[in-house]
Scaffold this motif. Structure first.
Motif, mmCIF file in Angstrom:
data_model
loop_
_atom_site.group_PDB
_atom_site.id
_atom_site.type_symbol
_atom_site.label_atom_id
_atom_site.label_comp_id
_atom_site.label_asym_id
_atom_site.label_seq_id
_atom_site.Cartn_x
_atom_site.Cartn_y
_atom_site.Cartn_z
ATOM 1 N N ALA A 145 0.801 -1.076 0.020
ATOM 2 C CA ALA A 145 -0.107 0.010 0.086
ATOM 3 C C ALA A 145 0.993 1.250 -0.081
ATOM 4 O O ALA A 145 0.534 2.232 -0.666
ATOM 5 N N ALA A 146 1.963 1.144 0.854
ATOM 6 C CA ALA A 146 2.807 2.409 0.952
ATOM 7 C C ALA A 146 3.601 2.657 -0.456
ATOM 8 O O ALA A 146 3.622 3.870 -0.796
ATOM 9 N N ARG A 147 3.739 1.606 -1.209
ATOM 10 C CA ARG A 147 4.685 1.719 -2.335
ATOM 11 C C ARG A 147 3.814 2.193 -3.390
ATOM 12 O O ARG A 147 4.131 3.281 -4.220
ATOM 13 N N TRP A 148 2.509 1.919 -3.180
ATOM 14 C CA TRP A 148 1.356 2.506 -4.628
ATOM 15 C C TRP A 148 1.295 3.861 -4.146
ATOM 16 O O TRP A 148 1.261 4.621 -5.191
ATOM 17 N N VAL A 149 1.112 4.297 -2.834
ATOM 18 C CA VAL A 149 0.821 5.525 -2.690
ATOM 19 C C VAL A 149 1.943 6.439 -2.952
ATOM 20 O O VAL A 149 1.830 7.571 -3.715
ATOM 21 N N LYS A 150 3.043 6.054 -2.848
ATOM 22 C CA LYS A 150 4.487 6.833 -3.120
ATOM 23 C C LYS A 150 4.357 6.938 -4.839
ATOM 24 O O LYS A 150 4.675 7.897 -5.424
ATOM 25 N N HIS A 151 4.211 5.752 -5.388
ATOM 26 C CA HIS A 151 4.061 5.603 -6.904
ATOM 27 C C HIS A 151 2.991 6.742 -7.634
ATOM 28 O O HIS A 151 3.369 7.394 -8.522
ATOM 29 N N MET B 232 5.605 -3.270 13.057
ATOM 30 C CA MET B 232 5.466 -1.723 13.006
ATOM 31 C C MET B 232 7.018 -0.965 12.954
ATOM 32 O O MET B 232 6.882 0.068 12.160
ATOM 33 N N ALA B 233 7.891 -1.412 13.856
ATOM 34 C CA ALA B 233 9.107 -0.440 13.606
ATOM 35 C C ALA B 233 9.477 -0.665 12.267
ATOM 36 O O ALA B 233 10.031 0.448 11.442
ATOM 37 N N GLU B 234 9.340 -1.969 11.333
ATOM 38 C CA GLU B 234 10.050 -1.854 10.059
ATOM 39 C C GLU B 234 9.079 -1.082 9.133
ATOM 40 O O GLU B 234 9.475 -0.406 8.088
ATOM 41 N N TRP B 235 7.837 -1.062 9.299
ATOM 42 C CA TRP B 235 6.781 -0.483 8.544
ATOM 43 C C TRP B 235 7.252 1.185 8.531
ATOM 44 O O TRP B 235 7.401 2.015 7.653
ATOM 45 N N PHE B 236 7.596 1.602 9.880
ATOM 46 C CA PHE B 236 7.979 3.108 9.957
ATOM 47 C C PHE B 236 9.068 3.462 9.136
ATOM 48 O O PHE B 236 9.244 4.387 8.625
ATOM 49 N N ALA B 237 9.985 2.511 9.412
ATOM 50 C CA ALA B 237 11.495 2.685 8.829
ATOM 51 C C ALA B 237 11.199 2.633 7.066
ATOM 52 O O ALA B 237 11.585 3.296 6.336
ATOM 53 N N TYR B 238 10.218 1.762 6.622
ATOM 54 C CA TYR B 238 10.049 1.615 5.273
ATOM 55 C C TYR B 238 9.469 2.735 4.857
ATOM 56 O O TYR B 238 9.970 3.428 3.602
ATOM 57 N N ILE B 239 8.418 3.544 5.541
ATOM 58 C CA ILE B 239 7.939 4.854 4.874
ATOM 59 C C ILE B 239 8.872 5.814 4.962
ATOM 60 O O ILE B 239 8.728 6.454 4.082
ATOM 61 N N ASP B 240 9.645 5.714 5.746
ATOM 62 C CA ASP B 240 10.820 6.679 6.008
ATOM 63 C C ASP B 240 11.569 6.575 4.791
ATOM 64 O O ASP B 240 12.095 7.585 3.948
#
Ligand code: C2E
Ligand code: MG
Ligand code: MG
Ligand code: MG
Length: 279
Positions: free
Chosen positions: A98-104, A131-139
């Protein structure tokens, strides 16, 4: 053709049940490898601003593209993944995707565009919901938390476990918004709305469905909108299928609408097209 002889009815039910059980068993078996085989993908259903008629958000909905059975909807497999615990890994895929598509879509989506991700109670209760990995990923994507919303159900908030509260706080701390899905169908203990930082209420589709035929549900929808607004929350109606429902929801001040009237859940390329036409 079988009349209602007891024996035939028994045979009919048995085979229907057997078929269902068999399919469940097949799905259960194949779910284990579906993630590794890249058989999962997200569809996106537009969420419209009822005042302007423009798209402002979308909900990410999981689809399983089974090589033989075709597209399978979550109603058939989410429960299995919750029972087996697979939902934790699958949920990790869903969030990142989902994060990847929003960015796209950042350059073509409207200002403030958000995608919401469903999170099951099982994910919340797991020790490591990533969660920690998700936050790092969106960063790493330079994606602000505000671009994402987590959809949870009322039942999660009845779980007064400290870890649930802490996880909700962590999301809010990252700027990720929280939405209560299927609102009105749970235990309707409203006190939790004060205890947690909630951003949206999603009026369950069962209330929306008979909006224009039964007065009771209009009163219910209106009450949810008024209460939500008084508490500083925005309200999204789910399952909007007709222009009449859309108009009634707009007339009671409901902020956003989602449903087949606007669009079905769309593949990423169909969704991209929709973004271009309705932003
Ligand atoms: P939900 O979160 O309440 O999602 C809305 C469901 O209603 C979706 O079904 C959507 O296709 C359907 N829907 C949307 N508009 C209409 C309409 O106008 N009329 C009708 N009759 N239905 C409409 P879907 O995609 O089959 O998902 C079913 C449920 O599965 C979701 O309900 C959600 O609870 C769960 N789910 C979906 N994706 C995920 C996921 O990635 N993770 C988790 N944990 N659960 C998911
Ligand atoms: Mg949802
Ligand atoms: Mg819902
Ligand atoms: Mg639901």
């Amino acid at each position: 053709v079988a009349k209602n002889s007891g024996r035939n009815r028994f045979a009919y039910f048995t085979s229907a049940l057997q078929e269902k059980a068999l399919r469940r068993l097949v799905l259960l078996n194949e779910l284990r490898n579906a993630l590794a085989l890249s058989e999962f993908g997200l569809y996106f259903q537009p969420i419209m601003d009822l005042k302007t008629g423009k798209i402002v958000k979308a909900e990410a909905l999981l689809r399983w593209h089974h090589p033989k059975l075709g597209m399978i909807c979550p109603g058939e497999f989410i429960a299995i993944t919750e029972e087996t615990g697979l939902i934790v890994e699958i949920g990790d895929f869903v969030f990142r995707e989902a994060a990847r598509w929003v960015k796209h879509w950042a350059k073509i989506s409207p200002e403030g565009f958000q995608v919401s991700v469903n999170m099951s109670t099982v994910q919340f209760q797991s020790k490591s919901p990533f969660m920690a990995e998700w936050f790092a990923y969106i960063d790493s994507l330079s994606l602000p938390g505000k671009s994402l919303t987590i959809e949870i159900t009322e039942s999660l908030l009845l779980d007064i476990e400290k870890s649930v509260t802490e996880k909700l706080k962590a999301f809010a701390g990252k700027g990720i918004q929280i939405s209560i899905d299927d609102f009105g169908t749970g235990y309707s203990s409203l006190s939790y709305l004060l205890k947690f930082h909630i951003d949206y209420l999603k009026i369950d589709q069962s209330f929306v469905k008979s909006l224009d035929t039964r007065n009771g549900n209009l009163a219910m929808a209106e009450a949810i909108v008024i209460m939500g607004h008084k508490m500083g929350l925005a309200v999204i109606a789910e399952g909007v299928e007709t222009p009449g429902q859309r108009d009634l929801l707009a007339s009671i001040g409901c902020d956003f609408g989602q449903g087949f009237f606007f669009a079905h859940p769309l593949s990423p390329s169909e969704f991209e097209d929709f973004l271009g036409r309705f932003s």
